[in-house]
Design a protein around this motif. Sequence first.
Motif, mmCIF file in Angstrom:
data_model
loop_
_atom_site.group_PDB
_atom_site.id
_atom_site.type_symbol
_atom_site.label_atom_id
_atom_site.label_comp_id
_atom_site.label_asym_id
_atom_site.label_seq_id
_atom_site.Cartn_x
_atom_site.Cartn_y
_atom_site.Cartn_z
ATOM 1 N N UNK B 28 7.480 -8.447 -4.413
ATOM 2 C CA UNK B 28 6.806 -9.092 -3.282
ATOM 3 C C UNK B 28 7.473 -8.724 -1.959
ATOM 4 N N UNK B 31 6.279 -5.210 -1.116
ATOM 5 C CA UNK B 31 4.855 -5.095 -0.785
ATOM 6 C C UNK B 31 4.471 -5.918 0.442
ATOM 7 N N UNK B 32 5.041 -7.138 0.544
ATOM 8 C CA UNK B 32 4.585 -8.054 1.592
ATOM 9 C C UNK B 32 5.395 -7.930 2.874
ATOM 10 N N UNK B 33 6.679 -7.604 2.740
ATOM 11 C CA UNK B 33 7.522 -7.582 3.942
ATOM 12 C C UNK B 33 7.825 -6.172 4.424
ATOM 13 N N UNK B 37 3.601 -0.511 -0.477
ATOM 14 C CA UNK B 37 2.612 -1.001 -1.441
ATOM 15 C C UNK B 37 2.342 -0.006 -2.566
ATOM 16 N N UNK B 38 3.178 1.026 -2.652
ATOM 17 C CA UNK B 38 3.029 1.955 -3.785
ATOM 18 C C UNK B 38 3.261 1.260 -5.116
ATOM 19 N N UNK B 40 2.967 -1.481 -7.799
ATOM 20 C CA UNK B 40 1.894 -2.463 -7.962
ATOM 21 C C UNK B 40 2.287 -3.577 -8.924
ATOM 22 N N UNK B 41 1.478 -4.612 -8.901
ATOM 23 C CA UNK B 41 1.690 -5.722 -9.835
ATOM 24 C C UNK B 41 0.616 -5.630 -10.916
ATOM 25 N N UNK B 78 7.921 5.122 -4.860
ATOM 26 C CA UNK B 78 7.082 6.322 -4.810
ATOM 27 C C UNK B 78 7.026 6.886 -3.394
ATOM 28 N N UNK B 79 7.094 5.996 -2.411
ATOM 29 C CA UNK B 79 6.993 6.442 -1.015
ATOM 30 C C UNK B 79 8.164 7.334 -0.618
ATOM 31 N N UNK B 104 -3.555 3.400 -10.469
ATOM 32 C CA UNK B 104 -2.845 2.135 -10.281
ATOM 33 C C UNK B 104 -1.455 2.170 -10.911
ATOM 34 N N UNK B 107 2.173 5.233 -9.348
ATOM 35 C CA UNK B 107 3.474 5.155 -8.647
ATOM 36 C C UNK B 107 4.612 4.730 -9.561
#
Lengths: 804, 161, 287
Positions: B28, B31-33, B37-38, B40-41, B78-79, B104, B107
């Motif tokens: 989280x 992805x959130x901060x 977003x590579x 995933x959940x 992945x980034x 999906x 990554x």
Amino acid sequence: MAASPDLIEREAALQGLGVSRLRKEDARFIRGQGTFIDDIKLPGMLFGAMVRSPYAHARIKSINKDKALAMPGVTAVLVADDLRPLGLHWMPTIGGDTQAVLADEKVCFQMQEVAMVIASDRYTAADAADMVEVEYEELPAIVDPHKAMDDDAPIIREDIADKDEVSHGPRTHPNHIFTWEAGDKDATDAVFDNAAVTVKEEILNPRVHPCPIETCGCVASFDKVTGQLTVNVTSQVPHLFRTVLAMLSGIPESKIRVISGDIGGGFGNKVPIYPGYVIAVVASIVTGLPIKWIESRIENISTTGFARDYHGIGELAADKDGRIKALRFFALADHGAFNSHVSATKLPAGLFSICTGSYDIPTAYCRVDAVYTNKAPGGVAYRCSLRVTEAVYLIERMIDILALKVGVDKAEIRRRNFIKEDMFPYNTSLGWTVDSGSYHNALDKVLKAVDYEGLLKEQAEKRANGELMGIGISTFTEIVGAGPTKVCDILGIGLFDSCEIRVNPTGSAIARFGTMSQGQGHATTYAQIIATELGLPSDEIQIEEGDTDTAPYGAGTWGSRSTPVGGAAAALAARKIRAKAQKIAAHLLEVGEADLEWEIDRFKVKGNPTQTKTMKEIAMVAHTGDLPEGMQQGLDASEYYDPPNLTFPFGAYVCVVDIDRFTGETKVRRFYALDDCGTRINPMIIEGQIHGGLTEAFAVAFGQEIPFDENGNHLGNSLMDYFIPTSFETPHWETDETVTPSPHHPIGAKGVAESPHVGGIPCFSNAVVDAFAHLGVTHMDMPHSAYRVWQQCKALGIDKHADT
Amino acid sequence: MANKHTVSFKLNGNDVDVVVEARELLIHTLRERLATTGPHIGCETTHCGACTVDLDGASVKSCTVLTVQCQDAEVLTIEGLEQNGELHALQEGFTQEHGLQCGYCTPGMITRAYRLLQENPNPSEEDIRYWMAGNLCRCTGYQNIVKAVQFAAEKLSSAQA
Amino acid sequence: MIPRSFEYHAPQSVSEAIELLQKYGDTARLLAGGHSLIPMMKIRFAEPEHLVDLGKVAELRGIREQGKELRIGAMTTENDLIWSTLVQQKCPLLVEAARLIGDPQVRYKGTLGGDISHGDPGNDHPAIMLALGASFVLVGSNGERVVAADDFFVDTYVTALEPDEVLTEIRVPVLAKNTGWCYAKLKRKIGDFATAAAAVVLTMKGDTVKEVAIALTNAGATAFRAREAEDSLRGKKFDDAAIAEAARLVMSICDPAEDLRGDVEYKTAMTGEMTRRALRTARDRAI
């Protein structure tokens, strides 16, 4: 005739039909730059978390939101009473029923949606969901569909208890949904009464779940000023989604924009409209803020879009040589608490009536009774067209059972019953016209490839040593590409599909579709179709889907319908453009249209090959004033394609298994899959689809099941128990093909991605049962887990070592 | 409210600081901060591997790691694999061998394979199937993923030779 | 799937960890690899108020040989075990077992000490420890004590660990000469717990069993030794009849819990079957 180097080079430059070109989609995914639903973040966005029922059947006595609402960061707690004034506490289902968006006075399945907490973020929402206090009075639950219509069965749906009909005809019990029949019952019964040989067996397809790695979710965003509702959603059917939202909410459809971005796998799970989406929309309308709702994995397996749950009895009647004379089938379908299974209006049992398969079966009758139980609603087509897996499982299992009964080899009995090549188009006894096939050829090719005779010899030796080796065959026919609108509609909307193509002045193009890729590679394959039709490089043809503001209306991607319907629309739209281009070329070359012929990427004057106009040249001219008299500028076209028939891909599969009789473990030693999907657009992508479909078939055959206890409690709804094979368990796949083009499809293509799932499952089952066939076994239920298979060994007394 | 922690770590070579509750999961935070977003959940129960990142030289499922545990850590996602505009051999391999469909799981798959190849530059098919078994894919059936990893292994070893 | 709030503590030393345990009592839980605890916290089955992370305690990692023992820090991960040349040479049974645990990512985080001290009968290392005759160093406010694996596993999720104690080190005897080993585990898929599993350490003298230990996973409330089966083999010729009798005795004391992996009968039978396989493989490796 050998093509000249120039022609070969020009053809190669297009990267068109038939080429294993690399995928255009990959660039963003390999960098982690896809845009999946949970990647979307809007200013002010709130997060919704669901409060769910711990009981499978209970009356809700009270709901107290106070503690949750008192928590910092909590905006709202929505329950049915909050949706009632808007008329959104119930919603229509695709199956013709209604479904509670939030439980209205009672819950009918475990984990049913009871309330949604709207909070600042997912952590606060999760905490607040725990603080919503719900008092229940538990009621007796119905888990076994066979007990659903007992006289003393508890009534699951009190809201419709008095209704004689919910959808699809009269009901005989409050827990009865519909009865569907196909074929001629009397004629079938008569054949059975007089048949030389009959066989009868239970055919169970347990409740399973498509379980894409990405769960379902949405971000609903309502603009109070403009009245515009935007919904980003994991939907395989964005246009139908928008129409349903408009019907539900009363918002004009023009003010609703549905966007399906990148979707992390669907496999049917992402076709229906789920309560979570509707509540998020309502919450956004109420708050004026964007609302995100994302399922957890446990919620996904427990509540959205299960598949199968078909409890059937199959029968075949044949002559003494095993030539099938009739098929009969009765099934009980467990639809859960609401009839929200995904089917066309006129086809409540989906396309089950394809169950005569690849065989010339003159008489048949099927009947399905659908019932309510205290389980989650759904009934999606898990990597198949609805009920086709069940249908193919029936016939491919039954023909093996018949082979054992009459003492004919399982390959030979198929040959004896195949529809012969000269019989196509073939009208089945249940009303379908199978467009094309070449079944003998496919089976022979596979048997030769695997050395079937050698396998039989090895099996005989193994059996003599007490070892268990099974050889499974499946020679299936699929039915995909819904569909002719005269047969198939959903909520009144016909299942056509669409394509709009615009060619730019410099000869690149954009094409938009009503379908929606979830990994199938549409951006690549559609471009290949158009490239070949238009003579423009597929690299320069951009494909767009999923945004209802820009894409033409269509019924989405499921049931392997994209190539049969969307692909056809692409080819025909391109041909309209080419027809206009031909007029422009004739004008420019000062010849008649009939004097021109098409060659890869250009028109040339017959008999004067130096006189040519390429499509790129024509594209530029189409945007000038130098056009034939009366012709408008532009080079675009749209096509709404209503297919004349479905397509009927087929295949011949062989599976070889070795079974450990002391543990029940099955090792898939070999799996050889020959698929015929007609014209092949991109062999690399086809092979990838087949690998994936076979792996999903392997999962279903050997492990997948959603189990419940007698009170309707889930027993295994996370990935600890629900079987998704890893790379380690997954067998190595061998693939092969024949090519029998569809005679009615513009490029001769048929769907393919579902074939390996549909055809693979019975092949695995047939192999497992075959391992025990010499011991008199004709039937074993899926999934063939080690535990289950061991129970068979034990029943036969072969589970023990000689020393015990 | 629970105490918040300031956590500093390196993400794809860059220093980052976040202020998080102790319970915040690394996935989280990323992805959130941190707009990463590579990863995933997919399952949230440590089975699917879609959230796989590289943490101090180990492949971990970031849904089962607390961000507070990452103080001073080096995190690679992945980034961070593409260097100076050049794709990593694995990213190329996944495309060349059609090792992805919906994208999906990709990554996590690639990030996991990255660590695998650090540890075993020349894995057999069996090695790959065993050491990649913490990442689930529903689309590909894994066969082309095996090929993609082998493609990368060959490319990397020939580049070193 | 979000844990409840808690306070996080990252002690730098064992003594600091013990102080925290003393201070917070049963509201505290130790965090090792976290791959049992964090998922339990996410589904809110576990709700500790204080989480004491041993991840920064450097003294808890590492593998060394001392005398006839391997001494393994409790925070040593499964992959550390698998890749340790020392463990590969001196106690390959640990490598075999670790390879059958979880999946690759889980093995990077999952620790030997966490697996043992969780007290889950489905965990694999307890049976391995029993079969190896390992002992555990437990450090608490009253100092250090060494407890034999045989005395450690009390009941499901209950071990000899006192509330303020930390398992710091695992001591594993180096395998003797002519000793074979095997961990035979039946599971549904990668990442699964055992449907049944048997650990065997077997020392042969010619055709005769000199010493044997058999320990079982997921066949009762804890991992446990099959002593009658061991007794039946000790000093006997190792043949089919002896294996069969040992398997029979193993099955006679199994009391597994029914779940989706199988019912009591199946799991019992599989424990017998895994015992047979482990015995045979161990014998082959002993010679």
